[in-house]
Design a protein around this motif. Structure first.
Motif, PDB file in Angstrom:
ATOM      1  N   TRP A  36       0.864  -1.185   0.000  1.00 10.95           N
ATOM      2  CA  TRP A  36       0.000   0.000   0.000  1.00 10.95           C
ATOM      3  C   TRP A  36       0.899   1.233   0.000  1.00 10.95           C
ATOM      4  O   TRP A  36       1.848   1.318   0.791  1.00 10.95           O
ATOM      5  CB  TRP A  36      -0.908   0.026   1.222  1.00 10.95           C
ATOM      6  CG  TRP A  36      -2.005  -0.981   1.191  1.00 10.95           C
ATOM      7  CD1 TRP A  36      -2.016  -2.209   1.787  1.00 10.95           C
ATOM      8  CD2 TRP A  36      -3.269  -0.846   0.526  1.00 10.95           C
ATOM      9  NE1 TRP A  36      -3.199  -2.851   1.534  1.00 10.95           N
ATOM     10  CE2 TRP A  36      -3.996  -2.039   0.770  1.00 10.95           C
ATOM     11  CE3 TRP A  36      -3.870   0.148  -0.245  1.00 10.95           C
ATOM     12  CZ2 TRP A  36      -5.275  -2.262   0.270  1.00 10.95           C
ATOM     13  CZ3 TRP A  36      -5.141  -0.060  -0.739  1.00 10.95           C
ATOM     14  CH2 TRP A  36      -5.837  -1.257  -0.483  1.00 10.95           C
ATOM     15  N   ARG A  38       0.579   5.731  -0.455  1.00 12.62           N
ATOM     16  CA  ARG A  38      -0.369   6.832  -0.381  1.00 12.62           C
ATOM     17  C   ARG A  38       0.274   8.090  -0.937  1.00 12.62           C
ATOM     18  O   ARG A  38       1.509   8.231  -0.955  1.00 12.62           O
ATOM     19  CB  ARG A  38      -0.844   7.054   1.055  1.00 12.62           C
ATOM     20  CG  ARG A  38       0.232   7.507   2.044  1.00 12.62           C
ATOM     21  CD  ARG A  38      -0.339   7.539   3.450  1.00 12.62           C
ATOM     22  NE  ARG A  38       0.646   8.001   4.429  1.00 12.62           N
ATOM     23  CZ  ARG A  38       0.444   8.002   5.743  1.00 12.62           C
ATOM     24  NH1 ARG A  38      -0.708   7.542   6.245  1.00 12.62           N
ATOM     25  NH2 ARG A  38       1.382   8.446   6.557  1.00 12.62           N
ATOM     26  N   TYR A  93      -4.941   6.427  -1.373  1.00  9.33           N
ATOM     27  CA  TYR A  93      -4.236   5.183  -1.069  1.00  9.33           C
ATOM     28  C   TYR A  93      -4.285   4.260  -2.277  1.00  9.33           C
ATOM     29  O   TYR A  93      -5.352   4.043  -2.862  1.00  9.33           O
ATOM     30  CB  TYR A  93      -4.862   4.501   0.147  1.00  9.33           C
ATOM     31  CG  TYR A  93      -4.447   5.147   1.449  1.00  9.33           C
ATOM     32  CD1 TYR A  93      -4.939   6.401   1.804  1.00  9.33           C
ATOM     33  CD2 TYR A  93      -3.547   4.525   2.309  1.00  9.33           C
ATOM     34  CE1 TYR A  93      -4.547   7.012   2.987  1.00  9.33           C
ATOM     35  CE2 TYR A  93      -3.152   5.127   3.490  1.00  9.33           C
ATOM     36  CZ  TYR A  93      -3.654   6.370   3.829  1.00  9.33           C
ATOM     37  OH  TYR A  93      -3.263   6.975   4.995  1.00  9.33           O
TER      38      TYR A  93
END
Length: 124
Positions: A36, A38, A93
């Motif tokens: 992940w 962002r 995200y």
């Protein structure tokens, strides 16, 4: 065709929780890494959490102890459980995957497959 589709973003108050999901299709997680990232407009994309095929995880210092990355093989879905959210967690995200060995976990160039992003907004 390999696809990553994120969901679960939204608006929450400081201290709240959210769970992001990333459904994968056409991608074999068992051999590679997923992550992940962002991004805030005007700033570089930053790595948040990585999970390797052996289940080992790495977190950015700013989210350690608050975020948890996991992968459900049965559902082909990557998750990011976020708790104790802060206004500085506000960002788009992105779910990312690599079809190659990742050497630098939080370097976005290591990942060649990306989702479209899901917005997380945390108000104070």
């Amino acid at each position: 065709v390999v696809q990553l589709v994120e969901s679960g973003g939204g608006s929450v108050q400081s201290g709240g929780s959210l769970r992001l999901s990333c459904i994968t299709s056409g991608y074999t997680y068992v051999s590679y890494s997923m992550a992940w990232f962002r991004q805030v407009p005007g700033l570089e994309r930053e790595g948040v959490a990585v999970i390797d095929s052996d289940g080992s995880t790495v977190y950015a210092e700013s989210v350690k102890g608050r975020f948890t990355i996991s992968y459900d093989n049965a559902k082909n879905t990557l998750y990011l459980e976020m708790s104790e959210l802060k206004p500085e967690d506000t960002a788009m995200y992105y779910c990312a995957a690599s079809e190659y060995i990742v050497r630098v976990k939080f370097r976005e160039e290591e990942y060649n497959i990306w989702g479209q992003g899901t917005q997380v907004t945390v108000s104070s």
